[in-house]
Design an enzyme around this catalytic site. Structure first.
Site, PDB file in Angstrom:
ATOM      1  N   LYS A 171       0.847  -1.205   0.000  1.00  0.00           N
ATOM      2  CA  LYS A 171       0.000   0.000   0.000  1.00  0.00           C
ATOM      3  C   LYS A 171       0.879   1.252   0.000  1.00  0.00           C
ATOM      4  O   LYS A 171       1.932   1.282   0.653  1.00  0.00           O
ATOM      5  CB  LYS A 171      -0.895  -0.028   1.241  1.00  0.00           C
ATOM      6  CG  LYS A 171      -1.964   1.057   1.289  1.00  0.00           C
ATOM      7  CD  LYS A 171      -2.863   0.863   2.526  1.00  0.00           C
ATOM      8  CE  LYS A 171      -3.980   1.886   2.601  1.00  0.00           C
ATOM      9  NZ  LYS A 171      -4.837   1.689   3.787  1.00  0.00           N
ATOM     10  N   SER A 192      -9.691   1.570   2.782  1.00  0.00           N
ATOM     11  CA  SER A 192      -8.815   2.339   1.910  1.00  0.00           C
ATOM     12  C   SER A 192      -7.772   1.493   1.188  1.00  0.00           C
ATOM     13  O   SER A 192      -7.230   1.931   0.169  1.00  0.00           O
ATOM     14  CB  SER A 192      -8.097   3.413   2.719  1.00  0.00           C
ATOM     15  OG  SER A 192      -7.261   2.846   3.703  1.00  0.00           O
ATOM     16  N   SER A 244      -9.824  -0.708   7.037  1.00  0.00           N
ATOM     17  CA  SER A 244      -9.251  -0.513   5.704  1.00  0.00           C
ATOM     18  C   SER A 244      -8.542  -1.719   5.109  1.00  0.00           C
ATOM     19  O   SER A 244      -8.200  -1.704   3.931  1.00  0.00           O
ATOM     20  CB  SER A 244      -8.284   0.684   5.715  1.00  0.00           C
ATOM     21  OG  SER A 244      -9.015   1.878   5.676  1.00  0.00           O
TER      22      SER A 244
END
Lengths: 477, 493
Positions: free
Chosen positions: B79, B154, B178
C-alpha cells in the site's frame, strides 16, 4: 492609589543530554544549519518518536531538586500549531500531567529575608528550530539543529512581588539546576529562556489584575529591566483610569521598552491531546527514591564542605560556590595543587576579575584549572614571582597556552641563583654608595630603592625575596 | 494452471523445490499486471526492475544453497502509505505526489531481508481516509469481480492486486476497517493484527492510535506466513508489543473443536443485506457442526463505535497531517507570504475528504469542545474495550458480518459521507479496542459478488483467528474462489 506588583515566571531550560528528546541526533550547538538533524526531527512522515530515557532522568532530577511532587505516571501531549520552526505541525510537550508539580524555591526577598516561591509545574517538552531571516527581508530559512532538543519548563505561581525578586529567583533556579547537573543554564546562549507574566493590583487586593506576558529577554538584567518598564507602563495606565490590555509583549533591548505582539483574541488554541505515538512514562517509587538519593550536592552543602574540608573562611566558600562551574573549577585546581586558601585567593581575585572583564563564565575560559595549579606551583617553587604570575595568567587567559610553556618560551624563569644575584647586588652597592650610606644611617627606605634597582637590572626576573635577603646580608656585613 | 493463479504457499513450495525460479514467478505477476492493471488500476507505482533484481538475488542464493525464508522469491504489493526508501510513497495524495522517503518502513526492511520482490505500490483512499479508493487523488481502483464497483478501501489497490492475481500477497493498513472491508469486497482474507503487533514505523500516520499494518491474502495459510514475516517488537515504535512472535503457520490445522464462538447479536439487527446475515449464519452453523460451541454475544455499545471513531480518528489526523506545510518536503503552492504558503499548500494539496476530517478533528479538539467530543469519544472507546473484555470471558472468538453489503457501485456513495462511513460499521469497534480481527470470504451473493465474515479474538489471538479462518478455507475444498476476468488484447476487457 498604591499598587502591588504580581509576577510569575515561565522558564525553559535545555537539558544536558547526549541526544535529542525523540531521536538520536546529537544535542549540541552547531554553527552549520541543519547538520544535527534526521528524518525524525525534520518531521518526515512515517517516523515515530523514541523517548530518550536520559532526558526523563534529568527532568526527574530537576523536579526533585525543585522540591516537586513527582508524577509516577505521566505522558506527552501534542501542542498543535502552524509555524515553520516546528517540524511536525505540533510540539510534543507535557500538558495534562507534568512530571513534577507543587514544588518551591526559597529565595532572599528585597528585604533580605527568606521567601518561598511556589513552583506550579515542571514539565518536559521538545525545543523548536530557529528561523533565520534574510537581511533584505524577502526570505526566511529554517535551521532545525535545535528542533527536538529536550527542555523542561519551570512555571512559578504568581508569588514574585518585584523585578528584584524575579532576578533572585532566576539566579537561584540557575544555581540549583546547574548543581543538579540538569542544564548549564546559559541565558546568553539560549539554554535558559524566561518569559514573565506581570500584573498590578491595588495594594491589599487579592484579585489578580489583567496581566501581560513579556518575551524576548536575553539576560537576567533584561528580565529585571523589562519588568521595571512594564510596572511603569501599567501603573501609568491604571493611574490615568485606563485598563491594562491582556496581551503578549516583546522586550526590545535597544529601546529598553516592551511592544505589543498579540492580544488575547489572537491567542492560540493549541488543541492539546495525548500523543498517541508515545507510551506513557511510568516511574516506580524506587526509581524516584534512587534519584532523590543521588541528587547532586547543592551550593549550600558544597560551601559547608569547603569550609570543613579545605578550612576556607565562610566568605570564600560562599563566593566559590556561587556557581557550580566555579566550585568545580576550584576543586579541579586542587587535584593538582594542595593549598586551598592560595587557590581560593587567586580564583576569587585575579581569575574572577579577568572573567568579569571578558564577560565570560569560568567553564568557557581557556585558562584551565590545571593551568591555575601549574601557575601556583611555579610561584611556590620560587620559579616566578607573584607579579610575573599575574602577567602569565593574563597571557594564558587570552592565548590558552599553559603557564609553564609561556615561562619556558619567554625565558621568564625567576633568578634564584645566589651567586648570580650576589653579583648583581654587589654592582648595585658599588653604583649607589649614597643609598648604602643612607641605609646604614637608618633610612630603611633606601633598601626598597636598592631592591628595585636589582630587580630592574634583572628585568624583573630576580626572586624579590631572595634579593631582599641577600641585600640585607650584604649591607649588614 | 498459470503461475500467477497460485497461492503464496504453493509458490513457496514450487520455489523451494526449484520447479520455478523467482524470476519466473515475478515475471508472471508482472505480465498479469501488464494485462490487467490498465483496467483495474490497482497500482500507483510499479517497480518491475526492483522486483526482478530481488528475484534474481533470491535465485542466486538458492543456487548457492543459502537457507531462505519460505516467502523468499514470492512477490508482494505494498500500500502506498508504507514508506519505501527511494521509491515514491504518495498516500494517494497530491501533497505527497512526488515524495521519495529516505528510509524504509520496518515491515519493508523485513520483506527486503526475506527477499520478497516488490511489484509496486498500491492505490488507496488519500491518507487512508475512505472505503472505496474513490478518495485517491489519482484514480479509483476497480473491483475485479465487477469493474463498475469499488474494491473497498482504503487498502483497495492491495485488495484488487491480490484478487485479480496481480500479486500473491499484499500489505494494507487498517485504521477502522481498511484491510478487512476491501478484503470482504474482493473475496479475500484480510487480517488486522493486534494493535502493536506489527511495527508502525514507516507507516505514514492517519490516526496513530488505530493504524495497523496487515496482510491481504488468498488463504489463511498465506496470511499466516506473511504475518509471521512482519510481526514483532520494534524499538523504533514505542507502541509496539514487546511479545515474542509465535509461529503462525504451525498448528494452523488445529481445528475449531471446543472453541467458543459468539455471534454478535447487535449486528444482525441492523440494516444489513439479508443475504449477508444468512451467509454468516450458515458459516456459524458449519462451525458448530464441526465441534465449535456457538452462542450469541452482546456488544451493547456497538452503535456508539462509529461516532467515537469519527471523532478520535479525525482528531489524530488533524494533528498528524499538520506537518504538510510546504516547508520541508512534498507539494508546495505558490504564495506571497507564510500564511498563504500554509493555506495554499494545504488547500491545493489535500482532497475534500481529508479536509473534511482535518476540520472535524480540529473542531473536536478545540477549546470548549474537547470535553464534549474528543474526551467523550475516548471514554466510549474505553467502554467498548471493556465490552469486549467481558464478551471474551464467555467466548474465544466473536463473529459477525465483515461488511453490511457486498461491494457498492463506483459513485454510489461518494456524495454521501455518512453512508460511506457506515460501510465500515462492522470493522470499527475491533479497531477501537485494539484487538485482532480477520475478514474471511463467506460465499457469493446472488449478484455474483463476494461477501465477507469477520472474526475477532482477544489481544494477541491471531493464532486462533488464523486457525478458524484456515478451517473455513478447508471447507471450500481446494482453490479459493476467484473472479472470472476475461482479458482481451492490450489488457482491456
Amino acid at each position: 492609589m498604591d499598587y502591588e506588583t504580581v509576577i510569575g515566571l515561565e522558564v525553559h531550560v535545555e537539558l544536558l543530554t547526549e541526544s535529542k528528546l525523540f531521536c538520536s541526533c546529537p544535542n549540541r550547538f552547531a554553527a552549520e544549519p541543519n547538520i544535527n538533524t534526521c528524518p525524525g526531527c525534520l518531521g518526515f512522515p512515517g517516523i515515530l518518536p523514541q523517548l530518550n530515557a536520559a532526558a526523563v532522568k534529568k527532568a526527574l532530577t530537576a523536579a526533585l531538586a525543585l522540591n516537586c511532587e513527582v508524577a509516577l505516571y505521566s505522558y506527552f501531549d501534542r501542542k498543535n500549531y502552524f509555524y515553520p520552526d516546528i517540524s511536525k505541525g505540533y510540539q510534543i510537550s507535557q500538558f495534562h500531567v507534568p512530571i513534577g508539580s507543587n514544588g518551591y524555591i526559597d529565595i532572599k526577598d528585597d528585604q533580605g529575608s527568606t521567601k518561598r516561591i511556589r513552583i506550579g509545574r515542571v514539565h518536559m517538552e521538545e525545543d523548536a528550530g530557529k528561523l533565520v531571516h534574510s537581511p533584505a527581508g524577502d526570505t526566511s530559512l529554517v535551521d532545525y539543529n535545535r528542533a527536538g532538543v529536550p527542555l523542561i519548563e519551570v512555571v512559578t505561581e504568581p508569588d514574585l512581588r518585584s523585578p528584584g525578586e524575579a532576578k533572585y529567583y532566576l539566579e537561584k533556579l540557575k544555581s540549583i539546576l546547574q548543581y543538579a547537573d540538569v542544564s548549564d543554564c546559559k541565558m546568553e546562549e539560549g539554554s535558559l529562556r524566561c518569559d514573565a507574566n506581570i500584573s498590578l493590583r491595588p495594594l491589599g487586593s487579592d484579585a489578580l489584575g489583567s496581566k501581560t506576558e513579556l518575551k524576548n529577554m536575553n539576560s537576567f538584567k533584561a528580565v529585571e529591566r523589562s519588568l521595571e518598564y512594564e510596572i511603569r507602563r501599567q501603573r501609568d495606565i491604571l493611574i490615568s483610569g485606563g485598563e491594562v490590555v491582556s496581551q503578549t509583549r516583546r522586550w526590545e533591548e535597544n529601546s529598553q521598552k516592551t511592544f505589543a505582539m498579540r492580544g488575547k483574541l489572537q491567542a492560540h488554541d493549541y488543541r492539546c491531546f495525548v500523543d498517541p505515538e508515545l507510551a506513557p512514562i511510568q516511574l516506580t517509587a524506587e526509581e524516584v527514591e534512587e534519584a532523590r538519593r543521588n541528587l547532586p550536592e547543592q551550593a549550600e552543602a558544597r560551601a559547608a564542605r569547603f569550609v570543613k574540608d579545605y578550612k576556607l573562611p565562610g566568605y570564600d566558600a560562599a563566593v566559590l560556590t556561587v556557581s557550580r562551574s566555579l566550585a568545580d573549577y576550584f576543586e579541579a585546581c586542587l587535584q593538582a595543587y594542595d593549598n586551598p586558601k592560595t587557590a581560593a585567593n587567586w580564583i576569587m581575585g585575579e581569575l574572577m576579575a579577568k572573567l568579569n572583564t571578558a564577560g565570560i563564565e569560568v567553564d568557557r575560559c581557556s585558562f584551565t584549572p590545571a593551568s591555575m595549579a601549574e601557575l601556583l606551583i611555579m610561584i611556590d617553587e620560587g620559579l616566578i614571582s607573584g607579579k610575573l604570575a599575574k602577567e602569565i595568567l593574563d597571557q594564558s587567559f587570552s592565548s590558552g597556552k599553559s603557564p609553564r610553556r609561556i615561562v619556558v618560551e619567554e625565558n621568564l624563569v625567576q633568578i634564584s641563583d645566589h651567586g648570580e644575584l650576589e653579583k648583581v647586588i654587589r654592582q648595585m652597592i658599588e653604583k649607589h654608595p649614597d643609598s648604602v650610606e643612607n641605609y646604614r644611617a637608618g633610612k630603611t627606605k633606601a633598601l626598597g630603592f636598592l631592591v628595585g634597582q636589582a630587580m630592574a637590572e634583572t628585568k624583573g626576573k630576580a626572586n624579590p625575596q631572595l634579593v631582599n635577603e641577600l641585600l640585607l646580608r650584604a649591607l649588614e656585613s | 494452471m498459470k503461475l500467477h493463479e497460485n497461492t503464496a504457499v504453493v509458490l513457496s513450495q514450487l520455489l523451494a523445490k526449484k520447479e520455478v525460479s523467482a524470476i519466473e514467478v515475478t515475471q508472471s505477476f508482472l505480465n498479469r499486471i501488464g494485462d490487467l492493471d490498465p483496467l483495474l488500476k490497482a497500482f500507483v507505482t510499479l517497480t518491475p526492475e526492483f522486483a526482478l533484481k530481488t528475484a534474481a538475488e533470491v535465485d542466486q542464493k538458492r543456487i548457492n544453497g543459502k537457507r531462505l525464508h519460505p516467502l523468499a522469491g514470492v512477490p508482494i504489493a505494498i500500500k502506498d502509505n508504507i514508506c519505501t526508501e527511494g521509491i515514491k510513497t504518495t498516500c494517494a495524495s497530491r501533497i505527497l505526489s512526488n515524495y521519495h522517503p529516505p528510509f524504509d518502513a520496518t515491515v519493508v526492511s523485513s520483506l527486503k531481508a526475506i527477499g520478497m520482490p516488490l511489484l509496486g505500490k498500491t492505490n488507496m483512499d488519500e491518507f487512508a481516509m475512505g472505503s472505496s479508493t474513490e478518495n485517491s487523488a489519482f484514480f479509483t481502483s476497480r473491483n475485479p469481480w465487477d469493474p463498475e464497483r469499488v474494491p473497498g478501501g482504503s487498502s483497495g489497490g492491495s485488495a484488487v492486486a491480490v484478487a485479480a492475481g496481480m500479486a500473491p500477497l499484499a500489505l494494507g493498513s487498517d485504521t477502522g476497517g481498511s484491510v478487512r472491508q476491501p478484503a470482504s469486497f474482493c473475496g479475500l482474507i484480510g487480517l488486522r493484527p493486534t494493535y502493536g503487533r506489527v511495527s508502525r514505523y514507516g507507516l505514514i500516520a492517519f490516526a496513530s492510535s488505530l493504524d495497523q499494518i496487515g496482510p491481504l491474502a488468498l488463504t489463511a495459510e498465506d496470511a499466516a506466513l506473511l504475518l509471521g514475516a512482519i510481526a514483532g517488537y520494534d524499538r523504533l515504535d514505542s507502541t509496539s508489543l514487546p511479545e515474542d512472535v509465535p509461529d503462525y503457520s504451525k498448528e494452523l490445522g488445529a481445528g475449531i473443536k471446543g472453541i467458543r464462538i459468539g455471534l454478535i447479536g447487535e449486528n444482525v439487527d441492523q440494516q444489513f443485506d439479508p443475504e449477508v446475515n444468512a451467509a454468516v449464519k450458515r458459516k456459524l452453523t458449519m462451525l458448530e457442526q464441526h465441534g465449535a460451541v456457538t452462542g450469541e454475544v452482546s456488544l451493547p455499545l456497538t452503535d456508539y463505535g462509529l461516532g467515537a471513531y469519527y471523532l478520535i480518528a479525525p482528531s489524530e489526523a488533524s494533528s498528524n497531517l499538520g506537518r504538510y506545510d510546504g516547508v520541508r518536503y512534498g507539494y508546495k503552492a505558490e504564495s506571497r507570504h507564510l500564511e498563504e504558503m500554509f493555506s495554499n499548500t494545504r488547500g491545493e494539496g489535500f482532497g475534500a475528504e481529508v479536509k473534511r476530517r482535518i476540520m472535524i478533528g480540529t473542531y473536536a479538539l478545540s477549546a470548549g469542545y474537547y470535553d464534549a467530543y474528543y474526551l467523550k469519544a475516548m471514554q466510549v472507546r474505553t467502554m467498548i474495550r471493556r465490552n469486549y473484555e467481558k464478551a471474551f470471558q464467555s467466548f474465544d472468538l466473536i463473529l459477525g458480518a465483515a461488511t453490511p453489503t457486498p461491494a457498492f457501485k463506483i459513485g454510489e456513495k461518494s456524495d454521501d459521507p455518512l453512508q460511506m462511513y457506515l460501510s465500515d460499521v462492522c470493522n470499527i469497534n475491533d479497531a477501537l479496542a485494539g484487538i485482532p480481527s480477520i475478514s474471511v470470504p463467506a460465499g457469493l451473493h446472488s449478484s455474483g459478488l463476494p461477501m465477507g465474515m469477520q472474526i475477532s479474538a482477544p489481544p494477541s489471538g491471531e493464532k486462533l483467528l488464523l486457525a478458524a479462518a484456515h478451517f473455513l478455507d478447508g471447507q471450500k475444498r481446494g482453490v479459493p474462489q476467484r473472479p472470472q476476468l476475461e482479458i482481451g488484447e492490450g489488457g482491456s476487457k
